[in-house]
Every structure is written in structure tokens, then in C-alpha cells.
Design a protein around this motif. Structure first.
Motif, PDB file in Angstrom:
ATOM      1  N   ARG A 224       2.979  41.010  73.233  1.00 56.80           N
ATOM      2  CA  ARG A 224       1.839  40.225  73.690  1.00 56.80           C
ATOM      3  C   ARG A 224       0.531  40.991  73.535  1.00 56.80           C
ATOM      4  O   ARG A 224      -0.497  40.443  73.140  1.00 56.80           O
ATOM      5  N   THR A 228      -3.094  39.909  71.897  1.00 57.52           N
ATOM      6  CA  THR A 228      -4.180  39.507  72.802  1.00 57.52           C
ATOM      7  C   THR A 228      -5.169  40.609  73.158  1.00 57.52           C
ATOM      8  O   THR A 228      -6.283  40.306  73.574  1.00 57.52           O
ATOM      9  N   GLU A 229      -4.796  41.866  73.035  1.00 61.96           N
ATOM     10  CA  GLU A 229      -5.658  42.931  73.541  1.00 61.96           C
ATOM     11  C   GLU A 229      -6.340  43.688  72.407  1.00 61.96           C
ATOM     12  O   GLU A 229      -5.821  43.785  71.290  1.00 61.96           O
ATOM     13  N   LYS A 251      -6.855  42.334  64.207  1.00 57.12           N
ATOM     14  CA  LYS A 251      -5.840  41.291  64.362  1.00 57.12           C
ATOM     15  C   LYS A 251      -5.674  40.483  63.071  1.00 57.12           C
ATOM     16  O   LYS A 251      -4.573  40.050  62.750  1.00 57.12           O
ATOM     17  N   LEU A 336       1.517  34.283  75.120  1.00 59.27           N
ATOM     18  CA  LEU A 336       0.522  35.050  74.369  1.00 59.27           C
ATOM     19  C   LEU A 336      -0.871  34.814  74.922  1.00 59.27           C
ATOM     20  O   LEU A 336      -1.688  35.722  74.996  1.00 59.27           O
ATOM     21  N   ALA A 337      -1.147  33.578  75.316  1.00 61.04           N
ATOM     22  CA  ALA A 337      -2.472  33.261  75.851  1.00 61.04           C
ATOM     23  C   ALA A 337      -2.694  33.892  77.203  1.00 61.04           C
ATOM     24  O   ALA A 337      -3.826  34.076  77.643  1.00 61.04           O
ATOM     25  N   GLY A 339      -2.228  36.921  78.180  1.00 63.61           N
ATOM     26  CA  GLY A 339      -2.705  38.294  78.187  1.00 63.61           C
ATOM     27  C   GLY A 339      -1.701  39.215  78.837  1.00 63.61           C
ATOM     28  O   GLY A 339      -0.634  38.819  79.274  1.00 63.61           O
TER      29      GLY A 339
END
Length: 407
Positions: A224, A228-229, A251, A336-337, A339
């Protein structure tokens, strides 16, 4: 105990074991070799054997000074093996375990060598798919390079692709080592050359910091974070080198450099890194901490330790759970959304607790106690002040402190 591998090779001694098979020190017509013998269940998979034969030409054609050459692919009864050059040295994971982190000049020189290897492979249409310190071998018999680094060679080409067959992995599974997986693989896209660049940039970050930018904790959390990060800056390295890292950890695959560009840009940085000591960055906790309000788990009797890799060299250690073929569930879009909820392994200045760690939670509790005591003190002061104000108001009325009662 020695065993025959095909008609031309003899495996004499086990160097190490991994999830895909066993690495042997062997002997061939031209001298010592390293033989990677795949597991029996893999060798009995006819689909995999077919893929093995199909990849033979591509793998045997990969020749470069920075690539461990595959000399032969053996299919013989229950034996399925890759025969490779034997490198006299160690692997990069073992050196990391010994030194924790490398001086920037040596780290960049090693990664530049690996980038050269990837450039040659990508030009031949081969994607490695599993770039990590375990698959980088250091030739101790080669000439020393910048920062006293030994020549680096990339090994295990084609193994991830051989194992990753449609029948063996479903659409909800992915094959790879979590810490080094590019975001597009996590999202289910096919692996292109850019995934190797992302993995190699992750290796460079690890060589400099002593830990990977998105690793730590459950593999699902690691996957994840890749999506996301954003990567946390490393203090103390030149801005040009940091921007190079950021670009290769982008990304979007199209934003990353090609391997040949990365090798050239890294070597341009070497003069500015000469003599620079390893970075002074505290390593994050080896696993995610529970939330502050959660019940703490029982303490571990021993700290989590990353073991060595199965390298194609004598004296290698057993492989670790960071091996090539870890099967992981692909996180759902809502996951995934969501975070990582503060679980990123962010570097910090020496002595500062990591957010979410036990030290950090203890500091938060101390601050809360301090604020609570301060609040009580303020309330007490206000109350005393109000009492004095009331007393002053009463003192304005006539008082006869010495009167006596009337008879």
C-alpha cells in the motif's frame, strides 16, 4: 554428497537454499560453476518446463561484465537447473548486515554497476523483476572502485519470470519481494523495464539509509505504501543525488530514468561524494507498532533480523523471507486509497522517536500528563485568585473586629 546435474555437471556442495530451490557449488567442463537447482515441484510442472526452454536463448544471450553469466539451462528428468558463473565474493545483503549502511560514494558506485547490467538486459528485451541486495554479488577478486567498492554483478535473471506462470499465480496474487516492488506491479500492470529502475533506486536508498523507503510490517501495508506514500527525504546527501532518487522512485513508470541514463548520472555524482561518511540516520523499528489505544502484544524474545541471501558464492547464508517468490494478495482499491495511516518508515534525526513507536507513545503520554498537571495548576491559580478577589470585596464593608456583645 555429490550429484550429477545433466550429463555435463556435478553438484558438490550446497551453498544455500531459497524459496525457488538450492544453490550448489559445482563443476563443469570449463571449471567451477554455481548451479541453481529448482525445487522438485517446480521441475514437475510441465508448463514451467516449457517456459524454461523458451527462455533458454534469451538468458544464454545475456553477456555483460556486470551480469553473472548463465552458461546453461539443464532439463534432465526431475532436475531443472540454471548453471552460472561462480563469483568469488559475497552478496550485497551480507555486506549491509555487516556494515548497516554504506558510505555514499561506495553505494553509488555499486548501484551504477547494477544499472549498467540492467541497461544491457533491457536492450536485449529482458526485465529482471527482482532487483534487490540478495541478487547483487560483489567480486572480491576484482579491482577496487570508488569508495573502495568491489565490482558489482547482477544475478538471477529470469527466475522470477519462470516462476510467475498464469497457472501458478492468479489475478489476485503478485510475485516479488515486497520492499522493492514498483507501484504498477501492485496495481496489476505488466512488469516493464521501469520496474527494475524503481527496485534499484530502492536498493540505493537502502544502502544509504540502512532501510528501505516503504518497508516494514505486514506485506500488505508495504504494498500500500508503494502506491500511496511519497518517499521521505534523507538528510545529509547532495540535492542532485536526492532528486535522482526521487525521479527513479516516481509512481509513474514513464517518469523514471532509463538504466543507461541512471548509470551515467550516478557516475557524475561520484566526485562530490568522495570522502563522505555514511549517513547518520536512525533506523526505524523493524515492524509496525500497534495503534496507541490498542492492546500491546507480548514483547518478542529476540529482535527481528534480516538474514543473508542465497548468493552464487561459497559461504553464503540461508535465504530469507525477502526471497523472490513471495506470493501476496493485491490490495483492493479502497485499501490503497486508505493510505498507510502513519506507518511509513520515515528517517528521523538521531534520538528522536518514530511516530507510532513505543517511545513515541510514551512521550505523548508524558506530554498529556504534563498538560493535565498544568491544567490543574492553572485552575487552582484561577480559583485562588477568585477567592482573593471576593475577600477584597468583603474588606470594603465596615468591620468591628474588637466589639463585644451587648449585655
Amino acid at each position: 554428497m555429490a550429484r550429477k546435474i545433466g550429463s555435463r555437471y556435478t553438484a558438490n556442495q550446497i551453498l544455500g537454499r531459497g524459496s525457488a530451490g538450492t544453490v550448489w557449488l559445482g563443476e563443469g567442463p570449463d571449471g567451477p560453476v554455481a548451479i541453481k537447482l529448482l525445487r522438485e515441484d517446480l521441475a514437475s510442472d510441465q508448463e514451467l518446463v516449457g517456459r524454461f526452454v523458451q527462455e533458454r536463448t534469451a538468458l544464454l544471450g545475456l553477456e555483460h561484465p556486470r551480469i553473472v553469466t548463465v552458461r546453461d539451462l539443464v532439463v534432465d528428468g526431475n532436475d531443472l537447473a540454471l548453471v552460472m558463473d561462480l563469483v568469488r565474493g559475497t552478496d550485497l545483503r551480507t555486506r549491509l548486515e555487516r556494515e548497516r549502511r554504506l558510505a555514499p560514494e561506495a553505494a553509488v558506485a555499486i548501484v551504477a554497476d547494477v544499472a549498467d547490467a540492467l541497461a544491457a538486459a533491457h536492450a536485449a528485451g529482458v526485465v529482471h523483476r527482482d532487483v534487490k541486495p540478495e541478487n547483487v554479488l560483489l567480486d572480491m577478486q576484482g579491482p577496487l572502485g570508488p569508495g573502495g567498492s568491489h565490482p558489482a554483478l547482477l544475478t538471477d535473471f529470469g527466475v522470477a519470470k519462470l516462476i510467475d506462470s498464469p497457472r501458478r499465480t492468479r489475478a489476485t496474487k503478485i510475485i516479488g519481494t515486497p520492499d522493492y516492488l514498483a507501484p504498477e506491479i501492485v496495481e496489476g500492470l505488466p512488469p516493464r523495464a521501469a520496474v527494475d529502475i524503481y527496485a534499484l533506486a530502492t536498493v540505493l536508498y537502502e544502502l544509504l539509509a540502512g532501510f528501505t523507503p516503504f518497508g516494514g510490517g505486514h506485506p500488505g501495508a508495504v504494498l500500500r505504501r508503494h502506491v500511496t506514500e511519497t518517499v521521505v527525504p534523507l538528510p545529509g546527501i547532495p540535492e542532485e543525488l536526492w532528486q535522482l532518487l526521487v525521479q527513479c522512485l516516481a509512481k509513474a513508470p514513464a517518469s523514471r530514468l532509463r538504466a543507461s541514463e541512471l548509470a551515467a548520472r550516478l557516475r557524475e555524482q561520484l566526485p562530490t561524494l568522495a570522502g563522505m561518511p555514511p549517513l547518520d540516520v536512525d533506523e526505524p523499528d523493524p515492524a509496525e507498532e500497534p495503534a496507541e489505544d490498542s492492546v500491546p502484544s507480548a514483547p518478542q524474545s529476540e529482535p527481528v533480523r534480516r538474514r543473508g541471501a542465497v548468493s552464487l558464492v561459497p559461504g553464503a547464508k540461508p535465504d530469507s523471507n525477502r526471497d523472490t517468490h513471495t506470493s501476496m494478495r493485491v490490495p483492493a482499491p479502497d485499501e490503497l486509497a486508505g493510505g498507510a495511516h502513519g506507518t511509513a518508515r520515515a528517517p528521523r534525526t538521531p534520538g528522536a522517536p518514530r511516530p507510532g513507536s513505543a517511545r513515541h507513545r510514551a512521550a505523548v503520554r508524558r506530554r498529556r500528563v504534563t498538560l493535565g498537571v498544568a491544567g490543574v495548576a492553572v485552575a487552582a491559580v484561577v480559583a485562588v485568585g477568585a477567592w482573593f478577589a471576593a475577600s477584597d470585596g468583603d474588606s470594603e464593608a465596615p468591620q468591628d473586629t474588637h466589639s463585644t456583645s451587648a449585655p
